[in-house]
Design a protein around this motif. Structure first.
Motif, PDB file in Angstrom:
ATOM      1  N   GLN A 210      -3.075   5.262 -14.063  1.00  0.00           N
ATOM      2  CA  GLN A 210      -4.223   4.425 -13.706  1.00  0.00           C
ATOM      3  C   GLN A 210      -4.083   3.971 -12.261  1.00  0.00           C
ATOM      4  O   GLN A 210      -2.982   3.936 -11.722  1.00  0.00           O
ATOM      5  CB  GLN A 210      -4.299   3.177 -14.592  1.00  0.00           C
ATOM      6  N   LYS A 211      -5.220   3.597 -11.696  1.00  0.00           N
ATOM      7  CA  LYS A 211      -5.257   2.947 -10.389  1.00  0.00           C
ATOM      8  C   LYS A 211      -5.959   1.615 -10.570  1.00  0.00           C
ATOM      9  O   LYS A 211      -6.971   1.538 -11.286  1.00  0.00           O
ATOM     10  CB  LYS A 211      -6.020   3.797  -9.375  1.00  0.00           C
ATOM     11  N   VAL A 212      -5.418   0.565  -9.958  1.00  0.00           N
ATOM     12  CA  VAL A 212      -6.016  -0.763 -10.077  1.00  0.00           C
ATOM     13  C   VAL A 212      -6.054  -1.429  -8.702  1.00  0.00           C
ATOM     14  O   VAL A 212      -5.279  -1.083  -7.809  1.00  0.00           O
ATOM     15  CB  VAL A 212      -5.242  -1.653 -11.076  1.00  0.00           C
ATOM     16  N   THR A 213      -6.975  -2.375  -8.555  1.00  0.00           N
ATOM     17  CA  THR A 213      -7.146  -3.127  -7.310  1.00  0.00           C
ATOM     18  C   THR A 213      -7.223  -4.609  -7.642  1.00  0.00           C
ATOM     19  O   THR A 213      -7.894  -4.993  -8.611  1.00  0.00           O
ATOM     20  CB  THR A 213      -8.445  -2.693  -6.590  1.00  0.00           C
ATOM     21  N   THR A 214      -6.551  -5.438  -6.843  1.00  0.00           N
ATOM     22  CA  THR A 214      -6.563  -6.872  -7.102  1.00  0.00           C
ATOM     23  C   THR A 214      -7.928  -7.478  -6.803  1.00  0.00           C
ATOM     24  O   THR A 214      -8.643  -7.033  -5.914  1.00  0.00           O
ATOM     25  CB  THR A 214      -5.492  -7.597  -6.273  1.00  0.00           C
ATOM     26  N   ASP A 215      -8.258  -8.532  -7.564  1.00  0.00           N
ATOM     27  CA  ASP A 215      -9.528  -9.230  -7.385  1.00  0.00           C
ATOM     28  C   ASP A 215      -9.384 -10.335  -6.330  1.00  0.00           C
ATOM     29  O   ASP A 215      -8.351 -10.412  -5.647  1.00  0.00           O
ATOM     30  CB  ASP A 215     -10.029  -9.794  -8.723  1.00  0.00           C
ATOM     31  N   GLU A 216     -10.392 -11.187  -6.226  1.00  0.00           N
ATOM     32  CA  GLU A 216     -10.395 -12.234  -5.200  1.00  0.00           C
ATOM     33  C   GLU A 216      -9.277 -13.259  -5.400  1.00  0.00           C
ATOM     34  O   GLU A 216      -8.946 -14.014  -4.492  1.00  0.00           O
ATOM     35  CB  GLU A 216     -11.750 -12.938  -5.133  1.00  0.00           C
TER      36      GLU A 216
ATOM     37  N   GLN B 159      -6.275 -10.219  -2.085  1.00  0.00           N
ATOM     38  CA  GLN B 159      -7.409  -9.452  -2.603  1.00  0.00           C
ATOM     39  C   GLN B 159      -7.393  -8.026  -2.053  1.00  0.00           C
ATOM     40  O   GLN B 159      -6.915  -7.776  -0.943  1.00  0.00           O
ATOM     41  CB  GLN B 159      -8.705 -10.142  -2.193  1.00  0.00           C
ATOM     42  N   ASN B 160      -7.903  -7.090  -2.821  1.00  0.00           N
ATOM     43  CA  ASN B 160      -8.068  -5.685  -2.434  1.00  0.00           C
ATOM     44  C   ASN B 160      -6.759  -4.939  -2.174  1.00  0.00           C
ATOM     45  O   ASN B 160      -6.722  -4.010  -1.374  1.00  0.00           O
ATOM     46  CB  ASN B 160      -8.996  -5.548  -1.228  1.00  0.00           C
ATOM     47  N   VAL B 161      -5.700  -5.334  -2.866  1.00  0.00           N
ATOM     48  CA  VAL B 161      -4.443  -4.590  -2.811  1.00  0.00           C
ATOM     49  C   VAL B 161      -4.511  -3.547  -3.922  1.00  0.00           C
ATOM     50  O   VAL B 161      -4.925  -3.841  -5.033  1.00  0.00           O
ATOM     51  CB  VAL B 161      -3.224  -5.528  -2.988  1.00  0.00           C
ATOM     52  N   GLU B 162      -4.121  -2.317  -3.605  1.00  0.00           N
ATOM     53  CA  GLU B 162      -4.249  -1.223  -4.565  1.00  0.00           C
ATOM     54  C   GLU B 162      -2.888  -0.773  -5.084  1.00  0.00           C
ATOM     55  O   GLU B 162      -1.917  -0.707  -4.325  1.00  0.00           O
ATOM     56  CB  GLU B 162      -4.975  -0.045  -3.912  1.00  0.00           C
TER      57      GLU B 162
END
Length: 86
Positions: free
Chosen positions: A17-23, A2-5
């Motif tokens: 784009q920028k994305v962040t992993t979910d739980e 989680q919270n890897v960008e």
């Protein structure tokens, strides 16, 4: 994880784009035009190593849906504390 960008970069290395992993460790981009792109990991969790290489992907059709799996290695953790004095 989680919270890897990640940053999605175009062929000129511009950020698209920028994305962040979910739980669950998943992330999803918005629709991206046809072309070649690179995925760059910009932030990971403690005790994991940041991916050094770019991951290349290519969108060949407007309806393409790609699933990209990126695995992180555990960081090397010292098993012994260093001796700092007596």
């Amino acid at each position: 994880l989680q919270n890897v960008e990640f940053e999605i970069l175009d062929s000129n290395m511009n950020i698209v784009q920028k994305v962040t992993t979910d739980e669950y460790g998943y992330c999803k981009t918005e629709r991206i035009p046809i072309g070649k792109y690179y995925i760059k990991e910009t932030k990971t969790n403690p005790n994991y190593e940041l991916l050094k290489e770019l991951v290349e992907v290519e969108i060949k059709d407007n309806d393409d849906q790609l699933l990209v799996q990126i695995l992180n290695d555990n960081a090397t953790i010292l098993n012994e504390l260093p001796v700092t004095g007596k």
